[in-house]
Design a protein around this motif. Sequence first.
Motif, short mmCIF file in Angstrom:
data_model
loop_
_atom_site.label_atom_id
_atom_site.label_comp_id
_atom_site.label_asym_id
_atom_site.label_seq_id
_atom_site.Cartn_x
_atom_site.Cartn_y
_atom_site.Cartn_z
N ALA A 82 -5.68 7.27 -8.76
CA ALA A 82 -4.92 6.37 -9.62
C ALA A 82 -4.64 5.03 -8.93
CB ALA A 82 -3.60 7.03 -10.04
N ILE A 83 -4.34 5.09 -7.62
CA ILE A 83 -4.08 3.86 -6.87
C ILE A 83 -5.35 3.01 -6.76
CG2 ILE A 83 -3.41 2.94 -4.62
CD1 ILE A 83 -1.56 5.36 -4.31
N PHE A 84 -6.48 3.65 -6.46
CA PHE A 84 -7.74 2.91 -6.35
C PHE A 84 -8.15 2.30 -7.68
CE2 PHE A 84 -8.75 5.61 -2.50
CZ PHE A 84 -8.70 4.55 -1.61
N SER A 85 -7.89 3.00 -8.77
CA SER A 85 -8.25 2.46 -10.08
C SER A 85 -7.44 1.21 -10.42
CB SER A 85 -8.04 3.52 -11.16
OG SER A 85 -6.68 3.89 -11.25
N VAL A 86 -6.26 1.09 -9.81
CA VAL A 86 -5.45 -0.11 -10.02
C VAL A 86 -5.86 -1.22 -9.07
CG1 VAL A 86 -3.10 -1.04 -9.91
CG2 VAL A 86 -3.51 1.21 -10.93
N PRO A 114 -14.40 0.75 -1.14
CA PRO A 114 -13.23 -0.05 -1.51
C PRO A 114 -13.04 -1.26 -0.60
CG PRO A 114 -12.55 1.90 -0.31
CD PRO A 114 -14.04 2.01 -0.49
N GLY A 115 -12.36 -2.24 -1.11
CA GLY A 115 -12.03 -3.42 -0.33
C GLY A 115 -13.17 -4.38 -0.11
N GLU A 116 -14.18 -4.35 -0.94
CA GLU A 116 -15.33 -5.23 -0.78
C GLU A 116 -15.31 -6.39 -1.77
OE1 GLU A 116 -17.71 -5.08 1.61
OE2 GLU A 116 -16.48 -3.47 2.47
N GLY A 117 -14.28 -6.46 -2.59
CA GLY A 117 -14.20 -7.56 -3.56
C GLY A 117 -13.83 -8.87 -2.89
N TYR A 118 -14.31 -9.98 -3.49
CA TYR A 118 -14.05 -11.30 -2.91
C TYR A 118 -12.59 -11.70 -3.06
CZ TYR A 118 -19.12 -11.74 -2.70
OH TYR A 118 -20.44 -11.55 -2.41
N ASN A 119 -11.96 -11.26 -4.10
CA ASN A 119 -10.56 -11.63 -4.35
C ASN A 119 -9.59 -10.55 -3.89
OD1 ASN A 119 -11.36 -9.77 -6.24
ND2 ASN A 119 -10.40 -10.81 -8.00
N GLN A 120 -10.00 -9.71 -2.95
CA GLN A 120 -9.15 -8.63 -2.47
C GLN A 120 -8.03 -9.20 -1.60
OE1 GLN A 120 -9.62 -5.14 -3.17
NE2 GLN A 120 -7.51 -5.19 -2.42
N LYS A 121 -6.80 -8.88 -1.96
CA LYS A 121 -5.66 -9.36 -1.19
C LYS A 121 -5.37 -8.42 -0.03
CE LYS A 121 -3.43 -11.52 -5.21
NZ LYS A 121 -2.20 -11.57 -6.05
N PHE A 122 -4.94 -9.00 1.10
CA PHE A 122 -4.59 -8.24 2.30
C PHE A 122 -5.74 -7.26 2.64
CE2 PHE A 122 -0.62 -9.12 -0.01
CZ PHE A 122 0.01 -9.94 0.91
N GLU A 124 -7.57 -6.78 5.33
CA GLU A 124 -7.51 -6.08 6.62
C GLU A 124 -6.54 -4.90 6.55
OE1 GLU A 124 -7.28 -9.30 6.23
OE2 GLU A 124 -9.12 -10.05 7.16
N MET A 125 -5.36 -5.12 6.00
CA MET A 125 -4.39 -4.04 5.88
C MET A 125 -4.90 -2.96 4.92
SD MET A 125 -1.93 -4.77 7.91
CE MET A 125 -0.75 -3.57 7.33
N TYR A 126 -5.60 -3.40 3.91
CA TYR A 126 -6.16 -2.45 2.95
C TYR A 126 -7.19 -1.55 3.62
CZ TYR A 126 -8.20 -0.88 -1.50
OH TYR A 126 -8.65 -0.13 -2.55
N LYS A 127 -8.03 -2.12 4.47
CA LYS A 127 -9.04 -1.33 5.18
C LYS A 127 -8.38 -0.36 6.17
CE LYS A 127 -13.04 -3.07 3.74
NZ LYS A 127 -14.15 -2.27 3.19
#
Length: 217
Positions: A82-86, A114-122, A124-127
Motif C-alpha cells: 500500500a505504501i509503495f502504491s502511494v 522503487p525510487g527510480e523516478g525523476y521526481n522522487q523526493k528524498f 537517498e533516504m528512500y533507498k
Amino acid sequence: YGHTVPLSDGGKAFCIIYSVIGIPFTLLFLTAVVQRIIVYVTRRPVLYFHIRWGFSKQVVAIIHAIVLGFITVSCFFLIPAAIFSVLEDDWNFLESFYFCFISLSTIGLGDYVPGEGYNQKFREMYKIGITCYLLLGLIAMLVVLETFCELQELKKFRKLFYVKKDKEEDQVRIMEHDQLSFSSISDQAASMKDDQKANEPFVTSQSPTSNDSSLNN
C-alpha cells in the motif's frame, strides 16, 4: 535487481570476488540472527502457553505459526504494498505487492525497482529505507519458515521424502559373523552338556520301602 551492473572487466572481477566472500558471510549472519530471534518469537511463547495454560504443544505451535505468518504477511507484504502504491506514481497495489513478493523471496527479477523516478523526493533516504525494509523482511521470512519447519506435522511429512540409509556391507558381514559365532558357541555348549550327561554314571536311587525292609532285617 539487474538494473545496475558492472561494465568494465575490473568491475566484473571485483563483483565475482565480492560475491564469493559476501554471500557466505551474509548467510551466516542471517542464520545467526534467525536462530536467536526464533527463541524469543517462537519457542518461548509456545512453551509458555503450553506450561502456563496447559494447552497441547502441537496445537499451540500450529496456532502460533498461523498468527505469525499472518502478521508477517500484513507487515511486510500488504502494508508495504500500500505504501509503495502511494509513493510510486506508476505502480498499482498489485504491482507493489508483486515487488514485495519478488524481493523478499530473493528472486529479484528487476522489472520493478522503487525510487527510480525523476521526481522522487528524498531519494537517498528512500533507498536507505528500502534497504532496511528488505533486510528486515528477509529475516522475518526466514523466521516464519523456520517456525513452520519446526511443526511436528511438517516434520512427519518431510520424513516421507527422506532416503533410508542402507547398512554397509561390512556391517552386515560383521552382524552375520557375530550371529554365526554366537550360534556356534551355543551349539558347542549344548553338545558339551549332552556329552557330560552321556558320560555320567547311572545312579539308582533306592526306594524308601526297600530301605525300611533292610532295617527290619
